[in-house]
Design a protein around this motif. Sequence first.
Motif, PDB file in Angstrom:
ATOM      1  N   ALA A  76       0.835  -1.210   0.000  1.00 21.01           N
ATOM      2  CA  ALA A  76       0.000   0.000   0.000  1.00 21.01           C
ATOM      3  C   ALA A  76       0.862   1.249   0.000  1.00 21.01           C
ATOM      4  N   SER A  77       1.964   1.225   0.753  1.00 26.57           N
ATOM      5  CA  SER A  77       2.855   2.384   0.801  1.00 26.57           C
ATOM      6  C   SER A  77       3.510   2.638  -0.546  1.00 26.57           C
ATOM      7  N   LEU A  78       3.969   1.589  -1.214  1.00 24.96           N
ATOM      8  CA  LEU A  78       4.587   1.750  -2.528  1.00 24.96           C
ATOM      9  C   LEU A  78       3.582   2.293  -3.537  1.00 24.96           C
ATOM     10  N   GLN A  79       2.354   1.777  -3.503  1.00 25.47           N
ATOM     11  CA  GLN A  79       1.345   2.224  -4.461  1.00 25.47           C
ATOM     12  C   GLN A  79       0.957   3.684  -4.225  1.00 25.47           C
ATOM     13  N   SER A  80       1.018   4.101  -2.992  1.00 26.05           N
ATOM     14  CA  SER A  80       0.722   5.501  -2.678  1.00 26.05           C
ATOM     15  C   SER A  80       1.882   6.421  -3.048  1.00 26.05           C
ATOM     16  N   THR A  81       3.113   5.952  -2.840  1.00 24.69           N
ATOM     17  CA  THR A  81       4.291   6.808  -3.039  1.00 24.69           C
ATOM     18  C   THR A  81       4.724   6.879  -4.496  1.00 24.69           C
TER      19      THR A  81
END
Length: 632
Positions: A462-467
């Motif tokens: 989720a963090s990678l997809q947001s960043t």
Amino acid sequence: MRRSALAVAALAAVVLAFAPGAGAQVLRVGTYKGIPGQYATIQAAVDAASPYDWILVGPGDYKTTSFQTVTGSGQGFPAGVLIATADLTLRGMNRNTVVVDGTKPGSPQCSSAPADQNYGPSVSGGPAGLNGVMVWKADDVSVENMTACNFIGGPGGDGGNSAGTGSSDIAGNEFWWNGGYDSGAVGGWGFYGSYLTATSTFYNSALPPLQAEAEAAEYGIFSSDWSGGTWDQTYASNFNDSGLYIGACQQICDQTVNHAWAEYDALGYSGSNSGGSLVVENSQFDNNEDGFDTNSQNGDNPPPENGACPGNGISPITHTHSCWVFIDNYSHDNNNPNVPTAGEAAAGPVGTGMTISGGRNDTVMDNTFANNGAWGNAIVPYPDSGPPCSGGSPNNLILGPGSCLYDDYGDAVIGNKYSNDGFFGNPTNGDFDQFNINDGEPSDCFSANTVVGGGSLSPDAASLQSTYPKCGGTQAVANLNPEFLAELACDSQIAFIAGEAVPCLPNDDYPRTTAIVMHPLPSNLPSMPSPCASVPTNPWCSGQVATVKGCVASARSRVPLAVALRERFVSVSVKVGGKKAVTHKAHGRKTKVTIDLVAAPGRRLRVKFVEHIRVGRHRETISFTRIYRRCA
């Protein structure tokens, strides 16, 4: 109407194009439907064939009775069947019962007994091992509708996986399009492989692990130093490197893998330094250690693996500059530590649906990753050492002196579905994760990835997809992601930092090998629906009907006919429309018969040919129909 020279020439061209055997020969091996062929072994037919010929193989267990060896880049490549003639088609009449078998003559089919294995020709260190069907630098060769089993490495050969004694003989591959392995240059152009099954039943657990792996089968279906080709409807299992492999084709691979199934391998698919236009689609990878891996490395040179479109082009699939595409695949349940593993393939992280290791500009889109206990996807650098380090970073500060780092960048993970990935429950296990070491490279990107049934992606995903939702950006700061790095190192059991192994955390729990298990073939693998499709008429493929293109100006014409090697005419009967058949005596391999195409202009006439031929001591009958049209 008078026959002009032009009309006669046009008719000759049309007839020659459609007369069976007038151009391509059909060489038959074994027996099919009670009708014998001209050859007892596949190699004998291959040796007799010319470009554009067809070699059909009847059901049977075809053992290797002699070794064919070619040499390239200072290495020997022994094979049970060697094809060095371009534009051939080798086709079995049934995928499951035409078996090219690496075990010794007289042994049971694909026997698992150590005493039944054929270890190939002898070299200085002992037997070198053996490859199965190998195409050596011969363009546009098709191999179709058959099974290969138990072509293994030897104690005196390298086996291609650096587990042997260092001999320069490379073996252990079932089907191999070899454009010059380890030459650093593409030496083959174009191929087609379909309805192929590759497996091995042999693993000698009584030997020390390194020796057992050196003598195991390495690759199922293999392409190296080759540009252009398609595999369709393939299956591979029980290999200590990978079921499918495409490597050393730089940015000119131009290959497609469609409807593949790879299971019970160290890696379902492996691709080293294979980039440019390469599409893997509609395929399944399951029950492997690691489902799929593409990577850059100092091996099968030249590196790196770069999926960017050649000439800065645009992919018709991604509509971006990424032409390396993994799309519409199903990678699931890749949690198997009890498979043969050797060399770098042994470092594939158990429980991973797909790994990109030092790959650049690759696209992973519209796939399903399910029940992979560690990660659905892992996108990571590849730590290597030494020259040539082409496209890599030498002497990396983290890896230490003498190192060669292939960092990952520009990869896109888009629109994939995840289900129950990361259930091992170790830190960072989940849907997907990533780390890179260098600054200033284009970022990997992640968008529109979802969890089946709803819910949230795992925290790192989720963090990678947001960043990093957008591809093509520049990442100014390295994403070291130390916790993921530590988990990956623990899972794969590799020494990653300065040559030192990263210790596992006290509560880490990844599957470890207990005993190697070799699995039987599934019983439902489809065979080619029509093995006679497109084949020139021959005793095994009789009764075909074809329409002759164009029109025929002359009412009375001479039609040339020919049969294949080791066949001879006895007679030919011709029936035009509803007229009584006329029989012509014939001798030798070639003859001409007269046909009377008496019909009104524009009408079509069916002409049935019945050839009576002699094959050795046997007599056979071939029938075929051609539909001609009179010119207006």
